[in-house]
Design a protein around this motif. Structure first.
Motif, mmCIF file in Angstrom:
data_model
loop_
_atom_site.group_PDB
_atom_site.id
_atom_site.type_symbol
_atom_site.label_atom_id
_atom_site.label_comp_id
_atom_site.label_asym_id
_atom_site.label_seq_id
_atom_site.Cartn_x
_atom_site.Cartn_y
_atom_site.Cartn_z
ATOM 1 N N ILE A 73 -88.245 11.668 50.971
ATOM 2 C CA ILE A 73 -89.396 12.133 50.197
ATOM 3 C C ILE A 73 -90.184 10.888 49.819
ATOM 4 C CG2 ILE A 73 -90.173 13.341 48.139
ATOM 5 C CD1 ILE A 73 -87.465 14.790 48.098
ATOM 6 N N HIS A 74 -91.408 10.808 50.271
ATOM 7 C CA HIS A 74 -92.212 9.607 50.025
ATOM 8 C C HIS A 74 -92.496 9.451 48.531
ATOM 9 C CE1 HIS A 74 -92.849 8.707 54.273
ATOM 10 N NE2 HIS A 74 -92.916 10.012 54.449
ATOM 11 N N PRO A 75 -92.666 8.223 48.052
ATOM 12 C CA PRO A 75 -92.710 7.984 46.606
ATOM 13 C C PRO A 75 -94.044 8.284 45.932
ATOM 14 C CG PRO A 75 -92.840 5.907 47.795
ATOM 15 C CD PRO A 75 -92.612 6.970 48.832
ATOM 16 N N VAL A 76 -95.038 8.827 46.656
ATOM 17 C CA VAL A 76 -96.338 9.108 46.047
ATOM 18 C C VAL A 76 -96.518 10.621 45.908
ATOM 19 C CG1 VAL A 76 -97.401 6.987 46.854
ATOM 20 C CG2 VAL A 76 -97.486 9.013 48.300
ATOM 21 N N PHE A 77 -97.086 11.028 44.753
ATOM 22 C CA PHE A 77 -97.272 12.444 44.456
ATOM 23 C C PHE A 77 -98.678 12.642 43.899
ATOM 24 C CE2 PHE A 77 -92.802 11.499 44.371
ATOM 25 C CZ PHE A 77 -92.229 12.563 45.053
ATOM 26 N N GLY B 46 -104.697 10.594 39.909
ATOM 27 C CA GLY B 46 -104.381 11.659 38.961
ATOM 28 C C GLY B 46 -102.942 12.121 39.053
ATOM 29 N N GLY B 47 -102.214 11.614 40.032
ATOM 30 C CA GLY B 47 -100.817 11.989 40.210
ATOM 31 C C GLY B 47 -99.878 10.920 39.683
ATOM 32 N N PHE B 48 -98.779 10.703 40.371
ATOM 33 C CA PHE B 48 -97.815 9.693 39.932
ATOM 34 C C PHE B 48 -97.105 9.129 41.155
ATOM 35 C CE2 PHE B 48 -95.627 13.735 39.980
ATOM 36 C CZ PHE B 48 -94.361 13.467 40.491
ATOM 37 N N ALA B 49 -96.433 8.019 40.960
ATOM 38 C CA ALA B 49 -95.706 7.366 42.057
ATOM 39 C C ALA B 49 -94.367 6.865 41.548
ATOM 40 C CB ALA B 49 -96.528 6.214 42.629
ATOM 41 N N LEU B 50 -93.390 6.816 42.442
ATOM 42 C CA LEU B 50 -92.065 6.290 42.133
ATOM 43 C C LEU B 50 -91.934 4.880 42.687
ATOM 44 C CD1 LEU B 50 -89.928 9.423 43.085
ATOM 45 C CD2 LEU B 50 -91.099 8.927 40.920
ATOM 46 N N ASP B 51 -90.903 4.186 42.275
ATOM 47 C CA ASP B 51 -90.677 2.837 42.787
ATOM 48 C C ASP B 51 -90.226 2.851 44.242
ATOM 49 O OD1 ASP B 51 -91.377 1.729 40.378
ATOM 50 O OD2 ASP B 51 -89.312 1.659 39.616
ATOM 51 N N GLN B 52 -89.557 3.925 44.649
ATOM 52 C CA GLN B 52 -89.084 4.020 46.030
ATOM 53 C C GLN B 52 -88.938 5.487 46.412
ATOM 54 O OE1 GLN B 52 -85.269 2.062 46.069
ATOM 55 N NE2 GLN B 52 -84.282 3.611 44.802
ATOM 56 N N GLY B 53 -88.812 5.710 47.711
ATOM 57 C CA GLY B 53 -88.647 7.064 48.196
ATOM 58 C C GLY B 53 -87.277 7.630 47.852
#
Length: 367
Positions: free
Chosen positions: A261-265, A324-331
């Motif tokens: 699951i890629h880390p960008v949402f 406007g979304g969110f991102a994680l440090d890694q997938g």
């Protein structure tokens, strides 16, 4: 083998009842298909009769179940060896005709014969457990791969036909089943005695059922995205079939490919559910507001070939905004067997923001 009935304390054979015409036999198969010949008796199924092929043929029965299994059925009375060869050739010909067909074309062919939209009919039968986006993706993959369950319905199964079915099931990725439907009568009552040959091999080739748990209060949809993720990176949008639905309350979009699951949402900022992909539509959108012009850019890119759409097709465009979304440090890695999703699944942004390392960790966070 005779079908026996008990009469006056003794078991006696029931009288066989033949079929006068092939049309009579075909009608019986169509009437009883849902009870005797569906791929999985416990799965909701849409059944269409006399479905036309692009080449002008007509398939006796086409069925699609909730797991996306497509069954094609052809009927033939066992008059002679020639008729057996004919029906085998016909069912293979029909499989070849549908192989590679786009989902939209298949949808129209079936919908024409059930007087209802195929997806709506499947939704009505499946109820709340139905995910139309994942289902459409599964059916589309079956069409692309030519992965069909082929059924030959006969009134008498011969050894030669058995040998042929065994040979095909051992060597082909698709499955072939012979349904023998014997009709007998006793004391004025007709009895149908169906039996299936090759069904065990066919069941082994069926796609695995989805075991995805339902996530309550989900606000994030995560789609299978081998192509869609690179498209998002270029276009800040997701392009798919028209009118495909997402759960209420979904605010963010995620992408799954290569077992991650890629880390960008990104956030969903606009949905145009049914657009005509034409240059005239692009010009109309260019004269609209800022959102219209953004959609026009996506449609124009689609017609340029970057998202594999063609002039005159219809599609859906979902505009996405990473800020406007969110991102994680890694997938998030999927370390289990099989694909985490082959269509779409839902999650919660709060669970995703816990930075789970694997999909198992995500499932634990979702509760």
């Amino acid at each position: 083998m005779d079908l026996l009935v008990k009469e006056d304390g003794a078991w006696v054979p029931a009288a066989p009842v033949g079929f006068q015409t092939e049309a009579e036999f075909q009608d019986l198969v169509q009437q009883t298909f849902e009870r005797t010949l569906t791929s999985q008796g416990d799965r909701p199924t849409v059944i269409a009769r006399e479905v036309s092929t692009p080449e002008g043929g007509r398939i006796d029965v086409v069925a699609v179940d909730q797991d996306g299994v497509i069954t094609l059925c052809e009927c033939k009375l066992d008059r002679n060896a020639g008729s057996r060869r004919e029906v085998l050739g016909q069912i293979l010909e029909y499989g070849g005709s549908l192989h590679g067909m786009k989902f939209g074309d298949f949808r129209r062919l079936v919908s024409d014969r059930i007087d209802s939209d195929l997806v709506d009919a499947m939704r009505e039968r499946a109820g709340d457990d139905f995910d139309p986006v994942a289902w459409e993706d599964t059916v589309a993959r079956s069409l692309t791969a030519g992965s069909f369950r082929l059924v030959i319905a006969v009134d008498q199964l011969t050894d030669v036909l058995k040998q042929t079915v065994l040979y095909l099931n051992e060597r082909a990725s698709f499955s072939v089943v012979v349904a023998e439907l014997r009709r007998v009568a006793h004391a004025g009552i007709d009895v149908l005695a169906p039996s299936l040959f090759g069904e065990e091999a066919a069941q082994r080739k069926l796609p695995r059922r989805s075991t995805s748990p339902t996530v309550r209060d989900a606000d994030t949809v995560i789609v299978a995205a081998k192509i869609a993720y690179p498209e998002f990176q270029r276009l800040s949008a997701y392009v798919c079939q028209p009118k495909r639905s997402f759960r209420d309350g979904v605010r963010f979009f995620g992408f799954y490919s290569e077992r991650t699951i890629h880390p960008v949402f990104p956030a969903i900022v606009e949905r145009r559910q049914d657009l005509l992909f034409t240059h005239e539509e692009i010009e109309r959108l260019r004269n609209g507001d800022e959102r219209d012009r953004q959609v026009a850019d996506v449609v124009e890119s689609a017609l340029d070939g970057s998202v594999e759409r063609h002039e005159g097709e219809r599609g859906q465009v979902v505009l996405l905004d990473l800020e406007g979304g969110f991102a994680l440090d890694q997938g998030i890695r999927h370390e289990g067997s099989g694909a985490w999703t082959q269509g779409q699944r839902y999650s919660k942004s709060d669970s995703l923001k816990t930075e789970p390392g694997t999909t198992d960790d995500l499932a634990a966070a979702e509760g």
